[in-house]
Design a protein around this motif. Structure first.
Motif, PDB file in Angstrom:
ATOM      1  N   THR A  14      -6.480  64.147  30.630  1.00 38.94           N
ATOM      2  CA  THR A  14      -5.409  63.803  30.340  1.00 38.94           C
ATOM      3  C   THR A  14      -5.669  63.061  28.941  1.00 38.94           C
ATOM      4  O   THR A  14      -4.639  62.790  27.786  1.00 38.94           O
ATOM      5  CB  THR A  14      -4.256  62.987  30.961  1.00 38.94           C
ATOM      6  OG1 THR A  14      -5.041  61.850  31.663  1.00 38.94           O
ATOM      7  CG2 THR A  14      -3.784  63.790  32.055  1.00 38.94           C
TER       8      THR A  14
ATOM      9  N   PRO B 253      -6.790  62.626  25.483  1.00 33.44           N
ATOM     10  CA  PRO B 253      -7.329  63.628  24.278  1.00 33.44           C
ATOM     11  C   PRO B 253      -8.687  62.939  23.606  1.00 33.44           C
ATOM     12  O   PRO B 253      -8.573  61.640  23.273  1.00 33.44           O
ATOM     13  CB  PRO B 253      -6.283  63.793  23.348  1.00 33.44           C
ATOM     14  CG  PRO B 253      -5.231  63.039  23.676  1.00 33.44           C
ATOM     15  CD  PRO B 253      -5.557  62.221  25.037  1.00 33.44           C
ATOM     16  N   GLY B 254      -9.698  63.586  23.224  1.00 32.91           N
ATOM     17  CA  GLY B 254     -10.819  62.998  22.744  1.00 32.91           C
ATOM     18  C   GLY B 254     -11.739  62.268  23.309  1.00 32.91           C
ATOM     19  O   GLY B 254     -12.797  61.754  22.995  1.00 32.91           O
TER      20      GLY B 254
END
Length: 755
Positions: A603, A605-606
């Motif tokens: 969940t 991002p990155g």
């Protein structure tokens, strides 16, 4: 009388303790000279010694931040744990007071002594009060030992990482010195508090040494009951985080250990400190307190106590004082007399510490036995008197000391990846995780053989020479070099943390290699430390068992009577019940951790790319909550069993329970610790790729390596939760039975009285 006068003995014991504390402070000052950062930016001294372009300021800043995060996590966990434990201490203190006070109906009248009915002793109510005070003192000292150890370890971990830039020798000294701070503080504090308690209690008890030393046994009970919760709580914490981090990070996402992208990585490093340092510190302090209490109690009802020979009575304390001085000299061999220049020299240097301290201590024991003991005296032997000479006790203490060395070296042989047993386990990873598990379990069972023979031999020799007192002194002999043992032991988690910090701060591969080498040696020494703890627990528990049998007025423990046999078979089952609880606790906590780590990877991002930061705090919270909730049932099992068995079934059944749990607990504990240690080092053997054989199994991420990681993950709760907690189970049930023996002897066995 021995050659040493009472006044000399009164001075020598606190002096040795103060020397130990002073030495610990000196080591701490030397470690604190390594600067992590200062007011005007960052330390110059570290930057000068850098190898060309290895690391920049950022790495130092990151080290400081990570160290801070680990320290805050560990401190907040321990504070929360101690908050719960303080309630337990209060409640259990009241239970001790009520049970022991009710032996004679809370009477304040003096009464005939138990062992010398011709003399008058202090009332049972006084014994109840002072046993409770001793229990609280033991609990506080144990808590303090664990907390100080954790503080020092979290202070030293980043300093060890930064020293690794100057070379492996400097990093080794930083980690070892920090371990020594903990070892010496614990040994000296334990001795000092015990010595002061005896002298304060004496103001009331006067010549009633029997009552005095009986109430002092509460000190051992306090030390071990805190250790139990520290060990179990810390063990669940550290392994939930470790298993969660490994399964998702290494096996699923294929990222290295201690990668900063892994959300569970801070919780894992915090766990090393609360489980392996704070838990281990409390555990060994408990063993030390109990073996001293068992020896003092048996001596107080022997000729030493009857004739009030203070110097001979203090023999166990003087052995411990001598141990502090010997360990001080031994430590200098590692930090000042020789320097480590190469990675292969780390493990031999740590092993030398054990050997040097054992050889020097043997001479120390000879001196103490000659100067403090009369040439001939009698010892209590289940109602009879046994004539003993001072050189008999020299052999009792020495055989315990050397048995400790044998157990240490055997453990090292079975858990170090320098020898064939672990290499065979690593080799079995070729065909997958199943064969790895089979080989690892077989290794653990096999590693029990030599330690059990060593323990059996020391029991036989020490009992033949000096009855139960001999066994208590053999246990104290094994623990006499506790300062060195703990220094070696605490070194492991400190260097493990140092490696984690190097990885998270993004330091160069070269530095990570150095910290990995320190860590691999630390893994083996941690296994040696656990071997010592388990071996000494077996002897301590037997000595306490003897003291309990004497105090409860049992003439013989006859296995053929049904009362005893049912106790025996139930006692032998308890280590399995206890292990089942702790393993399942780790499993369910790890399950929550795995789900949380997966959730974050999916969940945020990155996160995998390293552009976003994970939520470390959430993982720390999962570990904390799980361990505090899950430590209660196993703790309750251990604390309530003696009370229920003694009150409902009586002292004979309880004697059976103690014997059964001792005999099966030692085997389960040794095999669990060594199996876990071997799997861990088999994984490290493949990762390091130091030999042709290891290279053929690697590199990281290969099928063999994945199989090794699975083995390591199964072994984690075995070696760091169930195994080490079992030695507390066998000691704690015995010391608790001894403290409550007057009550069980007077009012126990309610069920058999009814039916």
């Amino acid at each position: 009388m021995g050659l040493l006068g009472d006044a000399v003995v009164q001075a020598v014991i606190p002096l040795a303790a103060l020397v130990g504390i002073g030495f610990a402070l000196v080591q701490w000052v030397l470690v604190s000279r390594i600067k992590v950062s200062n007011e005007n930016g960052y330390s110059e001294s570290l930057i000068e010694n850098e190898e060309e372009g290895v690391d920049d300021f950022d790495a130092v800043v990151k080290c400081s931040d990570i160290q801070n995060a680990i320290s805050v996590g560990a401190t907040s966990f321990l504070f929360t744990e101690y908050k719960y434990l303080s309630i337990f201490m209060g409640v259990f203190g009241v239970i001790i007071f009520i049970f022991l006070g009710s032996v004679k109906g809370f009477s304040t009248q003096s009464e005939p002594c138990t062992y010398n009915p011709g003399n008058m002793c202090k009332p049972a109510l006084a014994n109840a009060f002072f046993s409770t005070v001793a229990f609280l003192l033991g609990a506080l000292t144990s808590t303090l030992s664990g907390f100080l150890g954790m503080k020092i370890a979290t202070y030293a971990n980043a300093r060890t990482t930064l020293e690794a830039r100057k070379g492996v020798g400097k990093a080794f000294i930083a980690a070892f010195r920090s371990g020594a701070v903990m070892g010496f503080l614990l040994a000296a504090n334990g001795l000092l508090v015990l010595y002061m308690s005896i002298n304060v209690f004496k103001m009331y008890y006067g010549d009633d040494w029997e009552g005095l030393y009986e109430s002092i046994t509460g000190y051992g009970l306090g030390g071990s009951s805190m250790a139990l919760f520290g060990r179990v709580g810390g063990g669940i914490y550290t392994k939930a985080a470790d298993v969660g981090a490994d399964l998702v990070g290494k096996v699923e996402k294929n990222i290295p250990e201690d990668d900063p992208r892994n959300p569970a990585v801070i919780a894992d490093n915090v766990g090393d400190n609360v489980g392996d340092i704070a838990g281990m510190g409390s555990d060994l302090f408990g063993s030390y307190a109990e073996s001293s209490c068992a020896a003092l109690f048996v001596a107080s009802i022997s000729s030493f106590g009857v004739t009030h020979d203070y110097a001979a009575m203090s023999y166990p304390l003087i052995i411990s004082s001598m141990g502090i001085v010997i360990c001080l000299i031994t430590t200098l061999f590692a930090t000042d007399f020789s320097e480590i220049r190469h990675v292969n020299e780390i493990e031999p240097s740590l092993k030398r510490q054990l050997l040097i301290s054992t050889v020097l201590m043997t001479a120390g024991i000879a001196a103490v036995s000659f100067f403090t003991l009369p040439s001939e005296f009698t010892l209590f032997n289940f109602g009879a008197e046994k004539a003993v000479k001072n050189w008999h006790l020299f052999f009792c203490v020495s055989i315990g000391l050397w048995a400790g060395l044998v157990i240490g070296y055997t453990t090292e042989y079975y858990t170090s990846n320098a020898y064939s047993p672990v290499q065979d386990v690593a080799d079995s990873c070729r065909t997958g995780a199943a064969t790895n598990v089979i080989f690892g379990l077989a290794l653990g069972y096999k590693s029990v053989i030599i330690p059990i023979f060593a323990i059996a031999m020391s029991i036989y020799v020490s009992f033949s020479f000096a009855a139960m007192y001999g066994i208590a002194m053999a246990a104290l002999g094994m623990l006499s070099t506790i300062a060195t043992g703990l220094a070696i032991d605490a070194y492991g988690p400190i260097s493990d943390n140092a490696g984690g910090i190097a990885e998270m701060a993004g330091m160069s591969h070269k530095i990570r290699e150095r910290t990995d080498a320190l860590d691999a040696a630390g893994n083996t020494t941690a296994a040696i430390g656990k071997g010592f703890a388990i071996g000494s627990a077996a002897l301590v528990s037997l000595a306490l068992f003897g003291a309990f049998v004497s105090r409860a007025g049992i003439k013989t423990v006859d296995v053929l009577t049904p009362k005893v046999f049912i106790g025996l078979i139930v006692g032998a089952m308890l280590p399995y019940w206890f292990s089942a609880m702790t393993m399942k606790s780790v499993g369910s906590a790890a399950l929550k951790m795995v789900e949380e780590v997966r959730r974050q990877f999916n969940t945020i991002p990155g996160l995998m790319e390293g552009t976003a930061k994970p939520d470390y705090a959430n993982c720390v919270k999962i570990s904390t909550d799980a361990s505090l909730k899950e430590m209660i049932p196993p703790g309750a099992l251990v604390m309530l069993t003696p009370l229920i068995a003694g009150t409902l079934f009586g002292v004979e059944t309880l004697a059976g329970v103690l014997a059964g749990s001792l005999v099966s607990g030692v085997q389960v504990a040794i095999s669990a610790s060594n199996t876990g240690g071997a799997w861990d080092n088999a994984k490290k053997y493949i990762e390091a790729g130091a030999s042709e054989h290891a290279k053929s199994l690697g590199p990281k991420g290969s099928d063999a390596h994945k199989a090794a990681v699975i083995g390591d993950t199964i072994g984690d709760p075995l070696k760091d939760t169930s195994g080490p907690s079992l030695n507390i189970l066998i000691k704690l049930m015995a010391v608790e039975s001894l403290v409550f023996a007057p009550f069980f002897a007077a009012h126990g066995g309610l069920l058999f009285k009814i039916f």
